[in-house]
Design an enzyme around this catalytic site. Structure first.
Site, short mmCIF file in Angstrom:
data_model
loop_
_atom_site.label_atom_id
_atom_site.label_comp_id
_atom_site.label_asym_id
_atom_site.label_seq_id
_atom_site.Cartn_x
_atom_site.Cartn_y
_atom_site.Cartn_z
N GLY A 533 -3.22 -11.87 -6.03
CA GLY A 533 -4.44 -12.63 -6.31
C GLY A 533 -5.53 -12.31 -5.31
O GLY A 533 -6.71 -12.36 -5.62
N SER A 698 -3.88 -5.34 -8.80
CA SER A 698 -3.54 -5.21 -10.24
C SER A 698 -4.20 -3.97 -10.82
O SER A 698 -4.73 -4.00 -11.94
CB SER A 698 -3.99 -6.45 -11.02
N GLY A 867 -0.62 -8.28 -13.01
CA GLY A 867 0.14 -8.85 -11.89
C GLY A 867 -0.48 -10.08 -11.26
O GLY A 867 0.23 -11.05 -10.96
N GLU A 868 -1.79 -10.08 -11.06
CA GLU A 868 -2.37 -11.13 -10.22
C GLU A 868 -3.04 -12.27 -10.98
O GLU A 868 -3.18 -13.35 -10.44
CB GLU A 868 -3.35 -10.49 -9.24
N MET A 869 -3.44 -12.01 -12.22
CA MET A 869 -4.13 -13.06 -12.97
C MET A 869 -3.35 -14.38 -13.00
O MET A 869 -3.91 -15.45 -12.77
CB MET A 869 -4.46 -12.56 -14.38
#
Ligand code: MCN
Ligand code: FES
Ligand code: FES
Length: 908
Positions: A533, A698, A867-869
């Site tokens: 994130g 990401s 990955g980060e959302m």
């Protein structure tokens, strides 16, 4: 020593063993059965689970003196093999339940014991079993693990067949968006996927074991380091201190040009000062780890302790001394200037709100502690094997510090048990490089969980003040922001993460007028490293809470307030560029009916009365894919007699880089009719694979995915004949045509300036809308997340199993960030449990995923990242739900029960 007869995986073994050693040591070190993993070493994670006389035990704390003669032991190797899989292993694969795979053997062994007791368990019984046996997973959010046990039980009861479960690829079909099982899954479920510590046990006999002498305080001057006694200890080959480092001993933090520091403040071995607890001051190299440990205790470090600055405000105080003499503690500043000055507008607007927010030092908590080794290869190259997710960066950052010719220094990624971003920073690469260079012997270093938690980087806390204003129709018009990023003592990527405040505070909404300033602050708490994130969970916590507060102040529904304000055609992001696609209004439309149902349900439950209050909350989840500006990735592809070989450095934390590489190659090469099994992967060995960039931001699905597409297209173009058909391998060779082609892709983006933050940093964004349903016990302040529903838009899905695993796992880390996870107290926050890792009871069994696939113009085949959302804002959604349930606004994470109770008291 004791002699025992044991039946290990059904085979009678005679063992001679120290009664004080653990069963895990016997299995791994004496029996060579490295399928059993050791994570925490303290009975907290279940990675080491084995079956001892029919019962699941955690072998890391089971002393051999407690293992009776003639005991029967089942390890993962005894559950099933690659040729003859147990139903659990098969079910684990087809459910995508092994991401990094570090917890996998422990879970499968534990599940085997469960199914032997109860062949028809309910989901609740499976969850209770994992809770009781302390099986913890950091990657998956537990959902696919329970799915796998349910499937395996059905298989064992004969209700379904293996063929019903196994993914079947139809002739000529695409694997894009399918449930195809990732290539590494088979090794992960059978315990043959060798992580760093497993490989460590298989190194040559002359390998030296490293133990560190580490700082026990957070800030001090080093007066002297005396190694005399340590050097005399048995088995010690060498004690290395800063003066022995052949290079500059300064890791290059790749500082921005406007950074007031030079980026060279982080030593491999501290020489003049201690900057944080756990800093490495000396390395002891000995024949065995025990000898190295004993000698490390004999190194005498004389220090002059200094006042530690444990937070940004403390280090920013007038009287604070410079942590790095010559560099101010506030060493980087960035601004946002978009549209008109919002100050006069905020004076006039009818709906204005302002508040302070804090997101803290979230610990990554991978189950595999940091580990690696180094040696010189046959060409006299220094080879460092580690958990690096940024091979080429780390080589660049550490070569000069170690004192090695960069053309003779390569990093290889070991199979990795999760990093969640902490390995975006180099950790032990410098130590390993120096140790190998000084001793000219293979060297090995592993951390225990305490060292993992206290020494490696953490999420950088943000202290934020945000003010927003909307007109009479509730349309956002203006925003003022101020944020201070506590980046610990080492600057690497501290400037970059600070810029995320200008990119993501207020992201998702068209806010025409913005001014703000952010700064990076050196402190003596844990150094800041990337965490999933990367600045967006901090930024979005402020804006996603404040938007909720403004809606509440205006008497508007928080979902509808968002709906009015989210990006639409012609709108711009805080960076002043158009979003890649418009995805949020459609996502809100999808969640609306579920939100209304959830609200009605909570209201009905609350109407029944009682101490438990129910509530629902919303957040927008957004993050960009890429490193700011013209980020780039490379790969190669080679035609072989069997098919193709694809080479890239798409580092794998466990997220599924192997599946991504395979999918993009297969999809692009479809005109050749190539089968997935004809595509060989060569990955993450710098000596063989080119610079695909780090697996952070990401970025890889977009950046490396595009590079793979370009490389494969180059090969196709070379193979194409005039009549449109393709040359065979033999024809290519006969015509003397090259067999190997490169693929390079660069994002057509411009990095925003630090003066205004206006620009176009990312080629692609990921979007989501999250609905959280919680219950709050008003007697003790405890919050439980009952259900999460995410509408996610990650573009075209590359692999459904992988994508869903990313979403469940990320959301679960968001539950931790919201309610329990922190690394603040150096006494308390030093174990997985102490740091608040979510166990299965903390995670709802209902995490519903709704996929929206808006094709991204710049994504390969329309794909974004993933990955980060899911970790960008779930904590905001959960805290908004807490407010909805009981009226308490959490603005300072985590929402510990005592904070909620305090809020309830204040409301009275
Ligand atoms: N993917 C997909 N479909 C899409 C988008 C992505 O199937 N539409 C897949 C990709 O093929 C890839 C995965 O999802 O396998 C994540 O893709 P991407 O978002 O591009 O991220 P990276 O491959 O660059 O991986 C890094 C990212 C980050 S930054 C962190 S931190 C992180 C993460 O992914 N750490 C993880 N996921 C993790 N998952 C696990 N298990 N462990 C970690 O440490
Ligand atoms: Fe044994 Fe964690 S419980 S390694
Ligand atoms: Fe469970 Fe990574 S798959 S910890």
């Amino acid at each position: 020593m004791e002699k025992k007869t044991l039946f290990i995986n059904g085979i009678q073994r005679t063992v001679i063993v120290d009664p004080e050693t653990t069963l895990a040591n016997l299995i791994r070190k004496q029996q060579g059965l490295t399928g059993t993993k050791v994570g925490c070493g303290k009975a907290e994670c279940g990675a080491c689970s084995v079956i001892l006389n029919g019962k699941v035990v955690r072998s890391c704390v089971t002393k051999m003196k407690r293992v009776a003669d003639e005991s029967e032991i089942i390890t993962i190797e005894g559950v099933g093999t690659q040729e003859d899989l147990h139903p659990l292993q098969l079910a684990w694969m087809v459910n995508g339940a092994a991401q990094c795979g570090f917890c996998t053997p422990g879970f499968i062994v534990s599940s085997k014991a469960l199914l032997e007791e109860n062949i028809n368990p309910t989901r609740e019984e499976v969850r209770a079993w994992f809770q009781k046996h302390r099986n913890v997973c950091r990657c998956t959010g537990y959902i696919p693990l329970v799915d796998a046990v349910m499937d395996a039980a059905k298989l064992m009861r004969g209700e379904i067949k293996k063929e019903d479960l196994w993914f079947q690829l139809k002739e000529g079909a695409s694997i894009m968006g399918s449930n195809m099982v990732r290539p590494s899954a088979l090794a992960k479920v059978t315990g043959t996927w060798d992580f760093g510590a497993d490989l460590g046990l298989k190194l040559p006999e002359n390998t030296l074991h490293i133990k560190l002498v580490q700082a026990q305080v957070s800030h001090a001057n080093i007066i002297s380091v005396d190694t005399t006694e340590a050097e005399k200890m048995e088995g010690v080959f060498k004690v290395i201190t800063a003066k022995d480092v052949p290079g500059t001993n300064r890791i290059n933090g790749l500082a921005f040009p406007t950074n007031l520091g030079d980026g060279l403040e982080r030593p491999i071995l501290n020489d003049k000062k201690i900057f944080q607890f756990g800093d490495a001051i000396a390395m002891v190299l000995a024949d065995t780890p025990e000898q190295a440990e004993a000698a490390a205790a004999k190194v005498v470090v004389e220090i002059e302790e200094l006042l530690p600055y444990m937070s940004a405000p403390a280090a920013m105080a007038e009287d604070a001394i410079e942590i790095h003499p010559g560099t101010p503690n506030i060493y980087f500043t960035t601004n946002i200037v978009k549209g008109d000055d919002p100050a006069p507008l905020l004076e006039k607007l009818p709906n204005v709100i302002e508040d302070d927010f804090y997101v803290g030092r979230q610990p990554h908590l991978p189950l595999e502690p940091d580990v690696g080794f180094a040696y010189f290869d046959e060409d006299d190259n220094l080879m460092v094997h580690s958990k690096s997710i940024a091979l080429h960066f780390h080589q660049l950052m550490t070569a000069e510090a170690i004192g090695v010719d960069p053309t003779k220094y390569f990093i290889v990624q070991n199979p990795t048990g999760g990093t969640f971003g902490y390995k975006f920073s180099p950790t032990i690469e410098g130590l390993l490089g120096v140790a190998a260079l000084v001793t000219k012997r293979p060297v090995y270093l592993e951390f225990n969980m305490f060292q993992q938690i206290t020494y490696t980087g953490k999420r950088s806390p943000f202290f934020m003040n945000v003010k927003i204003g909307a007109d009479e129709n509730g349309i956002l018009q203006a925003m003022e922001t101020d944020w201070s990023c506590d980046h610990g003592p080492y600057c690497e990527f501290g400037d970059l993460v600070t810029t995320r405040g200008s990119q993501f505070i207020g992201a998702g909404y068209n806010i025409p007028n913005i001014r703000g300033e952010g700064r990076t602050v050196a402190t003596n708490h844990a150094w800041g490293s990337a965490f999933r994130g990367y600045g967006s969970p901090q930024s979005l916590f402020a804006s996603e809470t404040l938007v909720d507060m403004l809606a509440d102040q205006m008497g508007e529904d928080p979902l509808e307030f968002r709906y009015k304000n989210v990006y639409r055609k012609g709108d711009t992001t805080p960076n002043g560029c158009e979003p890649d696609v418009i995805a949020l209004p459609q996502a809100i439309d999808k969640i609306r009916p579920l939100y209304q149902d959830a609200k009605a349900k909570a209201e009905a439950l609350n109407a029944e009365g009682g101490d438990i209050k129910h509530g629902v909350g919303i957040s927008l989840n957004i993050y960009g894919c890429g490193l700011d500006g013209p980020d780039s990735a490379e790969m190669w592809i080679e035609l072989t007699p069997e098919g193709v070989t694809v080479g890239d450095s798409w580092e794998d934390h466990g997220q599924g880089a192997d599946m991504g590489t395979l999918t993009f190659a297969h999809e692009t090469l479809k005109p050749l009719g190539i089968k997935p099994e004809q595509i060989k992967l060569v990955m993450n060995n710098m000596k063989l694979t080119p610079n695909s960039g780090p697996a952070g931001g990401s970025r890889s699905n977009v950046l490396v995915g595009n590079a793979i597409k370009v490389g494969c297209e180059n090969l196709l173009a070379a193979m194409k004949k005039a009549d449109g058909t393709f040359r065979t391998y033999d024809e290519m060779v006969a015509e003397g045509l090259p067999l190997r082609y490169d693929g390079v892709w660069t994002a057509p983006c411009t990095a925003p300036s630090v003066e205004t933050s206006q620009g176009n940093p990312f080629p692609v964004y990921m979007y989501g809308v999250l609905l959280s349903e919680v219950s709050v016990d008003t007697t003790n302040g405890k919050t439980h997340v009952d259900k999460l529903t995410l509408v996610s838009d990650c573009g075209t899905i590359t692999n459904k199993l992988v994508l869903e695993g990313q979403l469940w796992g990320g959301l679960t880390q968001g539950i931790g960030l919201a309610l329990s996870e922190d690394f603040e107290d150096l006494k308390k926050h030093t174990s997985l449990t102490g740091c608040g890792i979510p166990q299965i009871k903390d995670v709802p069994d209902e995490i519903v995923l709704i996929h929206q696939e808006t094709p991204r113009p710049l994504g390969p085949f329309g794909a974004a990242g993933a990955g980060e959302m899911p970790l960008s804002a779930p904590h905001a959604s959960i805290c908004n739900a807490i407010f909805n349930a009981c009226g308490v606004r959490i603005k300072h994470l985590p929402a510990y029960p005592e904070k909620v109770l305090e809020g309830l008291e204040a409301l009275k």
